[in-house]
Design a protein around this motif. Sequence first.
Motif, PDB file in Angstrom:
ATOM      1  N   ALA A  19      -8.966  -8.194   6.709  1.00 25.91           N
ATOM      2  CA  ALA A  19     -10.294  -8.684   7.084  1.00 25.91           C
ATOM      3  C   ALA A  19     -10.267  -9.368   8.450  1.00 25.91           C
ATOM      4  O   ALA A  19     -11.186  -9.201   9.261  1.00 25.91           O
ATOM      5  N   ALA A  20      -9.213 -10.145   8.715  1.00 30.59           N
ATOM      6  CA  ALA A  20      -9.101 -10.825  10.001  1.00 30.59           C
ATOM      7  C   ALA A  20      -8.933  -9.825  11.137  1.00 30.59           C
ATOM      8  O   ALA A  20      -9.448 -10.023  12.244  1.00 30.59           O
ATOM      9  N   THR A  21      -8.244  -8.728  10.864  1.00 25.24           N
ATOM     10  CA  THR A  21      -8.011  -7.716  11.887  1.00 25.24           C
ATOM     11  C   THR A  21      -9.276  -6.930  12.213  1.00 25.24           C
ATOM     12  O   THR A  21      -9.580  -6.666  13.382  1.00 25.24           O
ATOM     13  N   LEU A  22     -10.038  -6.573  11.183  1.00 26.69           N
ATOM     14  CA  LEU A  22     -11.217  -5.724  11.386  1.00 26.69           C
ATOM     15  C   LEU A  22     -12.476  -6.513  11.731  1.00 26.69           C
ATOM     16  O   LEU A  22     -13.453  -5.943  12.202  1.00 26.69           O
ATOM     17  N   CYS A  26     -16.158  -6.694   8.003  1.00 25.65           N
ATOM     18  CA  CYS A  26     -15.222  -6.175   6.995  1.00 25.65           C
ATOM     19  C   CYS A  26     -15.102  -7.118   5.812  1.00 25.65           C
ATOM     20  O   CYS A  26     -15.125  -8.340   5.954  1.00 25.65           O
ATOM     21  N   GLU A  27     -14.969  -6.536   4.644  1.00 23.65           N
ATOM     22  CA  GLU A  27     -14.685  -7.275   3.414  1.00 23.65           C
ATOM     23  C   GLU A  27     -13.574  -6.548   2.670  1.00 23.65           C
ATOM     24  O   GLU A  27     -13.611  -5.319   2.544  1.00 23.65           O
ATOM     25  N   VAL A  28     -12.596  -7.285   2.193  1.00 25.32           N
ATOM     26  CA  VAL A  28     -11.497  -6.696   1.422  1.00 25.32           C
ATOM     27  C   VAL A  28     -11.455  -7.396   0.059  1.00 25.32           C
ATOM     28  O   VAL A  28     -11.448  -8.627  -0.011  1.00 25.32           O
ATOM     29  N   VAL A  29     -11.440  -6.592  -0.999  1.00 28.39           N
ATOM     30  CA  VAL A  29     -11.516  -7.130  -2.360  1.00 28.39           C
ATOM     31  C   VAL A  29     -10.327  -6.634  -3.176  1.00 28.39           C
ATOM     32  O   VAL A  29      -9.997  -5.448  -3.144  1.00 28.39           O
ATOM     33  N   VAL A  30      -9.704  -7.553  -3.913  1.00 29.86           N
ATOM     34  CA  VAL A  30      -8.632  -7.191  -4.846  1.00 29.86           C
ATOM     35  C   VAL A  30      -9.205  -7.306  -6.261  1.00 29.86           C
ATOM     36  O   VAL A  30      -9.716  -8.359  -6.647  1.00 29.86           O
ATOM     37  N   HIS A  31      -9.133  -6.197  -7.012  1.00 32.47           N
ATOM     38  CA  HIS A  31      -9.693  -6.141  -8.365  1.00 32.47           C
ATOM     39  C   HIS A  31      -8.592  -6.068  -9.411  1.00 32.47           C
ATOM     40  O   HIS A  31      -7.600  -5.361  -9.240  1.00 32.47           O
ATOM     41  N   ASP A  32      -8.824  -6.773 -10.510  1.00 34.22           N
ATOM     42  CA  ASP A  32      -7.970  -6.690 -11.701  1.00 34.22           C
ATOM     43  C   ASP A  32      -8.782  -5.955 -12.775  1.00 34.22           C
ATOM     44  O   ASP A  32      -9.722  -6.516 -13.342  1.00 34.22           O
ATOM     45  N   PHE A  33      -8.440  -4.703 -13.055  1.00 37.92           N
ATOM     46  CA  PHE A  33      -9.190  -3.889 -14.009  1.00 37.92           C
ATOM     47  C   PHE A  33      -9.020  -4.376 -15.446  1.00 37.92           C
ATOM     48  O   PHE A  33      -9.745  -3.927 -16.334  1.00 37.92           O
TER      49      PHE A  33
END
Length: 214
Positions: A19-22, A26-33
């Motif tokens: 996210a810092a680079t883009l 930009c949004e980056v999400v980590v999901h736990d299914f």
Amino acid sequence: MSEQDAILDALAPVADGIAATLGSFCEVVVHDFRRPEQSVVAIAGSVTDRTVGGSMSEIGMGLLARGDDAEDQLNYVTRTASGKLVKSSTMLLRDSGGSVFGALCVNLDVTALGQLRTLVGELADVGTAAETPTTTFGDDVDAVVDAIVDEHQLRLNKPWTALSREERLDLFRSLHARGVFAVRRAVPQVAARIGISRASAYNYLAEIREQGAS
């Protein structure tokens, strides 16, 4: 700590770095299914206005429904309920045994680029507008479930009370395929949404699952 938890923890700083680079679009999400109602375990940036503890979207539910047979969804475009045009990639997380347990999602707000493309197309007198599916992103999984059910009604173009038994079975078959019933409380919520009893809803679900197993 389990292997799956360790992978999720390790991805939190990765999300921050991407996210810092883009940048701010930009949004980056980590999901736990393993917990679809609160699948967001880390998030960097703000495109879909979700927070840690938020739910997965329809796209995530569809991947959840396919289990270990699911595949990465790369470079697709959706539109949020607020009108943002979002270009995304969803990359599945697998443990050493090959089991899918989560996802890393990168969302880019390309609304301004879409507007520019439309403007250029109009100036050049060529058709560039395309129908982009609307996706419900939010912290409340109930809103996501309601949106999926309502989308089905729009396709049918008739009130719920007018559905035949086969049409209701088709609705439950579609919702099951999209992973809706992996969410706790989804069955009574769908029942209330379409105006049937919980018992009827559980019977429909049992029937389509039996059909799928036969």
